[in-house]
Design an enzyme around this catalytic site. Structure first.
Site, PDB file in Angstrom:
ATOM      1  N   CYS B  79      39.594  50.503  41.906  1.00 32.41           N
ATOM      2  CA  CYS B  79      39.993  51.706  41.169  1.00 32.41           C
ATOM      3  C   CYS B  79      39.196  52.926  41.659  1.00 32.41           C
ATOM      4  O   CYS B  79      39.324  53.309  42.804  1.00 32.41           O
ATOM      5  CB  CYS B  79      39.868  51.498  39.668  1.00 32.41           C
ATOM      6  SG  CYS B  79      40.840  52.692  38.734  1.00 32.41           S
ATOM      7  N   HIS B 185      43.626  47.470  38.803  1.00 32.24           N
ATOM      8  CA  HIS B 185      42.529  46.639  38.299  1.00 32.24           C
ATOM      9  C   HIS B 185      42.876  45.159  38.444  1.00 32.24           C
ATOM     10  O   HIS B 185      43.569  44.614  37.590  1.00 32.24           O
ATOM     11  CB  HIS B 185      42.267  46.957  36.825  1.00 32.24           C
ATOM     12  CG  HIS B 185      41.570  48.254  36.625  1.00 32.24           C
ATOM     13  ND1 HIS B 185      40.202  48.375  36.733  1.00 32.24           N
ATOM     14  CD2 HIS B 185      42.025  49.496  36.366  1.00 32.24           C
ATOM     15  CE1 HIS B 185      39.850  49.640  36.529  1.00 32.24           C
ATOM     16  NE2 HIS B 185      40.951  50.341  36.313  1.00 32.24           N
ATOM     17  N   GLU B 187      41.072  42.675  37.896  1.00 29.17           N
ATOM     18  CA  GLU B 187      40.472  41.922  36.777  1.00 29.17           C
ATOM     19  C   GLU B 187      41.291  42.046  35.503  1.00 29.17           C
ATOM     20  O   GLU B 187      41.021  41.378  34.513  1.00 29.17           O
ATOM     21  CB  GLU B 187      39.021  42.368  36.559  1.00 29.17           C
ATOM     22  CG  GLU B 187      38.816  43.688  35.814  1.00 29.17           C
ATOM     23  CD  GLU B 187      39.023  44.942  36.659  1.00 29.17           C
ATOM     24  OE1 GLU B 187      39.535  44.838  37.793  1.00 29.17           O
ATOM     25  OE2 GLU B 187      38.667  46.038  36.172  1.00 29.17           O
TER      26      GLU B 187
END
Lengths: 252, 210
Positions: B79, B185, B187
């Site tokens: 990001c 992202h 994650e």
């Protein structure tokens, strides 16, 4: 192409998920972490946790719940309720939330939006607006303190002001529609969505899959949020998404 | 061991927990000496480009990251961390970046080439369209990942491994040799995101050049 998002909302009180009918008459609908995992498996695009009693009682949202959700799941989520300062935002975002949602605190002190946006970027700052139609004014007025206090701001003006201060998203709840299951307030949603340059989440009134379709097509919403119909399994995220796909909506 | 750079900007918790779920060993540090021992580095980040560079400079991580890049060990920016790898950004005034990848960071114009307006930030799940092959994408189908950003990289197509359509083709996975970045992202991107991070772990373990 970006997809339309389906967002189950987990209204949290003392660590448990509850959902009121027009903010009254709460019923217990379960454990937040378990529900988050369930919705992740079902294909929810995002989650919202709102500590609905926080503005009233000054209670802080549960950082521990946020941490457990972030630790176990790869799903984006927003946390709101009782976030009154930059310090509150830091606590929640560092615990693993992706966005914070500001409601009453932002109305009382709009600079809070700018402070959060400057520090974390606009994409982390959601401004939640609770709005109710006013016959005399002929428009929707903003309410604070969990819908208990009427302000002199109109929903459209406040949404525009919030965005100019740095809000990255608007979570728009129609208090007239909330809990009624007769569909989202499409006029309110499209009025706000067309007035601002950031994504708008429609909230309040979802009763079936068709309502989500209307929220996206007529309401011009970028995302739609619901609680009870998902929590009480009247429909499911999976069902809503497959219906939307069949109607040609771009869905993950 | 993977080193996660802690410079006060970002969602370290979610990133580190993702590595934990994948069974990868990692540590979080802001100390250049300690980070220098890592077999691979993650540069996370949420916030403003200008603040992030100021923090990196203050912690003497700017020079460290440049030296680490030269060492050939894998470096992945996520990001804002990805954006920092480029030459500059116009967020809150023009700020110089790490210049490890060619290109610059610009705000979404909010209007596409046909004059149709779209919402900024680019927020939500968007589909990856593959471009230049990369071991980061190996074994993963073109799928949806979670984006949330108002600024994006303008960069030569040869460093773009995957893009997403939003007004234009937005660089989503970028790399040149050992320098890699993801605008979304991973994650927070479900199974696809976890698979991408797993590939980064594999690259780190085998020191495959990208």
């Amino acid at each position: 192409m970006i997809t339309k998002r389906i967002i189950p909302c987990l209204d949290v009180k003392e660590g448990r998920v509850v959902k009121g009918i027009q903010f009254l008459g709460l019923r217990d609908a379960g454990d937040p972490v378990e529900l988050a995992a369930f919705y992740d498996r079902e294909g929810a695009d995002e989650l919202v946790f709102l500590d609905i009693s926080a503005s009233h009682e000054g209670r802080k949202t549960m950082v521990e719940v946020v941490k457990s959700v972030a630790a176990s799941l790869a799903i984006p989520f927003t946390v709101g309720g009782g976030i009154n300062s930059l310090e509150d935002m830091k606590r929640i975002l560092r615990a693993g939330a992706d966005k914070v949602s500001l409601n009453t605190a932002a109305v009382l002190r709009p600079e809070l939006i700018a402070e959060g946006s400057r520090f974390f970027g606009a994409q982390c700052i959601v401004v939640a607006i609770d709005a109710r139609y006013d016959e005399e004014q002929g428009t929707w007025m903003v309410y604070t303190h969990g819908g208990r206090k009427r302000t002199d701001k109109t929903a459209v003006d406040w949404a525009m002001e919030a965005v100019s201060l740095g809000a990255g998203e608007i979570l728009l709840t129609s208090m007239d529609s909330d809990g009624e299951k007769n569909g989202f307030n499409l006029e309110l949603t499209s009025a706000v969505s067309e007035a601002v340059s950031v994504p708008v989440i429609a909230s309040g009134g979802a009763g079936n899959a068709e309502h989500f379709y209307e929220a996206f097509e007529e309401g011009k919403a970028d995302a739609a949020l619901a609680a009870s119909i998902f929590h009480y399994k009247e429909t499911s995220v999976t069902e809503v998404k497959s219906f939307l796909k069949s109607r040609g909506v771009n869905i993950r | 061991m993977i080193g996660i750079v802690d410079y006060g900007m970002g969602n370290l918790f979610s990133v580190s927990k993702a590595f934990e779920r994948l069974g990868a060993e990692y540590f979080i540090s802001s100390d250049p000496k300690r980070l220098g021992e890592a077999a691979g580095i993650i540069l996370p980040g949420v916030g403003a480009f200008k603040d992030a560079m100021a923090q990196l400079n203050e912690l003497e991580l700017t020079d460290f990251l440049s030296a680490y890049a030269v060492s050939g060990k894998p470096l992945l920016g996520i990001c804002l961390g990805m954006q920092l790898l480029f030459e500059d950004s116009e967020e809150f005034g023009l700020t110089e970046g790490l210049s490890l990848l060619p290109g610059c960071i610009r705000r979404f114009p909010g209007t596409d080439s046909e004059g149709v307006s779209y919402k900024v930030p680019h927020m939500g799940w968007n589909k990856l369209n593959y471009n230049v092959p990369s071991p980061l994408l190996e074994g993963i189908e073109e799928s949806y990942v979670y984006f949330v950003h108002s600024f994006y990289a303008k960069t030569p197509v040869e460093v773009v491994n995957a893009s997403a359509s939003y007004g234009e083709e937005v660089p989503a996975v970028v790399s040149r040799n050992n320098i890699m970045g993801m605008q979304f992202h991973p994650e927070k991107s479900g199974e696809t995101g976890m698979a991408l991070l797993q590939n980064f772990i594999k690259i780190t373990e085998s020191r495959v050049s990208v």
